[in-house]
Scaffold this active site. Sequence first.
Site, PDB file in Angstrom:
ATOM      1  N   ASP A 113       0.855  -1.181   0.000  1.00  0.00           N
ATOM      2  CA  ASP A 113       0.000   0.000   0.000  1.00  0.00           C
ATOM      3  C   ASP A 113       0.895   1.237   0.000  1.00  0.00           C
ATOM      4  O   ASP A 113       2.063   1.165   0.406  1.00  0.00           O
ATOM      5  CB  ASP A 113      -0.942   0.031   1.207  1.00  0.00           C
ATOM      6  CG  ASP A 113      -0.192   0.159   2.532  1.00  0.00           C
ATOM      7  OD1 ASP A 113       0.800  -0.565   2.712  1.00  0.00           O
ATOM      8  OD2 ASP A 113      -0.593   1.003   3.368  1.00  0.00           O
ATOM      9  N   GLU A 160       0.111  -0.917   5.709  1.00  0.00           N
ATOM     10  CA  GLU A 160       1.216  -0.435   6.565  1.00  0.00           C
ATOM     11  C   GLU A 160       1.102   1.052   6.810  1.00  0.00           C
ATOM     12  O   GLU A 160       1.370   1.556   7.888  1.00  0.00           O
ATOM     13  CB  GLU A 160       2.569  -0.764   5.900  1.00  0.00           C
ATOM     14  CG  GLU A 160       3.778  -0.483   6.755  1.00  0.00           C
ATOM     15  CD  GLU A 160       4.287   0.940   6.639  1.00  0.00           C
ATOM     16  OE1 GLU A 160       3.879   1.654   5.694  1.00  0.00           O
ATOM     17  OE2 GLU A 160       5.059   1.360   7.512  1.00  0.00           O
TER      18      GLU A 160
HETATM   19  C1  LIG Z   1      24.460  10.066  10.156  1.00  0.00           C
HETATM   20  C2  LIG Z   1      23.164   9.429  10.009  1.00  0.00           C
HETATM   21  C3  LIG Z   1      22.299   9.930   8.860  1.00  0.00           C
HETATM   22  C4  LIG Z   1      20.976   9.282   8.953  1.00  0.00           C
HETATM   23  C5  LIG Z   1      20.000   9.656   7.895  1.00  0.00           C
HETATM   24  C6  LIG Z   1      18.714   8.900   8.085  1.00  0.00           C
HETATM   25  C7  LIG Z   1      17.874   8.959   6.838  1.00  0.00           C
HETATM   26  C8  LIG Z   1      16.522   8.308   7.035  1.00  0.00           C
HETATM   27  C9  LIG Z   1      16.430   7.061   6.212  1.00  0.00           C
HETATM   28  C10 LIG Z   1      15.308   6.396   6.096  1.00  0.00           C
HETATM   29  C11 LIG Z   1      14.045   6.799   6.823  1.00  0.00           C
HETATM   30  C12 LIG Z   1      12.805   6.547   5.975  1.00  0.00           C
HETATM   31  C13 LIG Z   1      12.433   5.105   5.966  1.00  0.00           C
HETATM   32  C14 LIG Z   1      11.351   4.812   4.927  1.00  0.00           C
HETATM   33  C15 LIG Z   1      10.265   3.940   5.504  1.00  0.00           C
HETATM   34  C16 LIG Z   1       9.047   4.766   5.803  1.00  0.00           C
HETATM   35  C17 LIG Z   1       7.968   3.889   6.377  1.00  0.00           C
HETATM   36  C18 LIG Z   1       6.699   4.688   6.602  1.00  0.00           C
HETATM   37  O1  LIG Z   1       6.357   5.573   5.842  1.00  0.00           O
HETATM   38  N1  LIG Z   1       5.997   4.364   7.654  1.00  0.00           N
HETATM   39  C19 LIG Z   1       4.793   5.058   8.030  1.00  0.00           C
HETATM   40  C20 LIG Z   1       3.945   4.102   8.809  1.00  0.00           C
HETATM   41  C21 LIG Z   1       2.676   4.723   9.320  1.00  0.00           C
HETATM   42  C22 LIG Z   1       1.968   3.786  10.267  1.00  0.00           C
HETATM   43  C23 LIG Z   1       0.665   4.374  10.770  1.00  0.00           C
HETATM   44  N2  LIG Z   1       0.897   5.425  11.696  1.00  0.00           N
HETATM   45  C24 LIG Z   1       5.140   6.271   8.881  1.00  0.00           C
HETATM   46  O2  LIG Z   1       6.134   6.212   9.621  1.00  0.00           O
HETATM   47  O3  LIG Z   1       4.439   7.284   8.808  1.00  0.00           O
HETATM   48 ZN   LIG Z   2       6.760   2.035   3.963  1.00  0.00          ZN
HETATM   49 ZN   LIG Z   3       5.508   5.186   3.956  1.00  0.00          ZN
END
Ligand SMILES: CCCCCCCC/C=C\CCCCCCCC(=O)N[C@@H](CCCCN)C(=O)O
Ligand SMILES: [Zn+2]
Ligand SMILES: [Zn+2]
Length: 516
Positions: free
Chosen positions: A140, A204
């Site tokens: 999704d 999700e």
């Molecule tokens: C020196 C360190 C540098 C770190 C940089 C970090 C960069 C961040 C990398 C990735 C983060 C994003 C991950 C992508 C997955 C996103 C999953 C998502 O969208 N989840 C939703 C779920 C909602 C559930 C219902 N509330 C969300 O979190 O909103």
């Molecule tokens: Zn996701």
């Molecule tokens: Zn997401």
Amino acid sequence: VPAASWRRGHVRNMARRYVCVLALAAVLLLVFATVSRSKGLRGREHQQTSRIPSQFSKEERVAMKEKLKGAIQIPTVSFSQEEYNTSALAEFGEYIRKVFPTVFSTSFIQHETVGNYSHLFTVQGSDASLQPYMLLAHFDVVPAPTEGWEVPPFSGLEREGFIHGRGTLDNKNSVMAILHALELLLIRNYIPRRSFFISLGHDEEVSGMNGAQKISALLQARGVQLAFIVDEGSFILDGFLPNSKKPFAMISVSEKGAINLRLQVNMTPGHSAAPPKETSIGIIAAAVSRLEQTPMPNMFGSGPLETAVQQLASEFPFPVNIVLSNLWLFGPLVSRLMERNYIMNALVRTTMALTMFNAGVKVNVIPPVAQATINLRIHPAQTVQEVLEFVKNVVADDRVQFHVLNAFDPLPISPFDDQALGYQLLRQTIQSVFPEVSIVTPGICISNTDSRHFTNLTTDIYRFNPVNLHPESFKSIHGINEKISVQGYETQMKFIFEFIQNADTDEQPVPHLHEL
Ligand SMILES: CCCCCCCC/C=C\CCCCCCCC(=O)N[C@@H](CCCCN)C(=O)O
Ligand SMILES: [Zn+2]
Ligand SMILES: [Zn+2]
């Protein structure tokens, strides 16, 4: 025959007999060992005993990208826990059956639909003594209004080496890469030794309660315990470090908690020609303004992020490398510098985002109700209760009511030492598939994932997608112009193709007790 010479002849004969008996015993032992292994490994004699090289034909590589495009074109949008595109979700289920026929027709793979639209695959390995693991992903996606997109968000168009569309990074790329890698392994007569599950969620983005949560409950009811889980939640980070061109892999070993909090003010409506000193909108606006001006405390100081910073120190020139290697002394300075960047800031503290504001009925009516919804992501060093206390103390206005829509604490920290099987398998596969990535660090997932629903099945949860992510690509997740390079997608599929084979190791996970 003289006695001495007889004795010598007799000894020689006895020695020859002993040698023959020993040789026969060795041969029998060898035969027994071979037979018992082949019996225990169920048809292993037909199975690939050597590794299957992750090399793909031109036709296979074209099929990879075309199947991803087809997945992007199905608008599997989740709007809320009650509102999602059910026809698209059903269409997606039909689509994966069509494009991955071998996965759906292999005798040792069981497929189940859970919660009407999520998919659970049980891939039975040949060695039941090896504890199973799980690959997690979701199909999704969040809504994608067309404004600002270079191409329509559900077109799946390929341009200049990129496939464009909502879900190319979050998270249809993983769904399709996992299934495609398995399809290609099966076509090459692969039979896994270690069993594994594939859980593909349909909700999700709106909590996972009808998908992943139900799959977790089903597996728990079956008494399943997992060696580890791999889900979305971090990447190969490229260009995130100032003055460093080298990409590094961050495997998120924990995940922030969350609170969706609604602030509300009720007032007696009236004529706007004779307004009160403050309206409900003014009171709420002042409250959220105070919250935005008062960030939560910076929690940089211990945990996986500090390990990551110390491991990354060698990427920096003098004297930065000295500073980053001595956080006992320079920690406060480093934490101040990190919070200046909005992504790093999300790593060092609990964040607050005012995401919805509803108020007013008509331009000449004093608004009876004003509501503001805040999305908080809780740092692993804090709890839901602590954050709620902080928010109430900053608002400090009895006219503001607080309604917690939903909330959960941060996830425990998964092991990332040398004994952590899942973490080490990821490291091993990263170094094999991404030789240019020399540093693999633990980290914290600043967002949330479906893996939080599986803490009853394992303590070893790793959030990592083997895809190069640049800061501008990070902005496209839930934003505009989400896209993945064709090469990047192929490499993600190659990674999974190798990871599944690497997981066939005899290594057993070491039980891990989360520190309280
Ligand atoms: C020196 C360190 C540098 C770190 C940089 C970090 C960069 C961040 C990398 C990735 C983060 C994003 C991950 C992508 C997955 C996103 C999953 C998502 O969208 N989840 C939703 C779920 C909602 C559930 C219902 N509330 C969300 O979190 O909103
Ligand atoms: Zn996701
Ligand atoms: Zn997401």
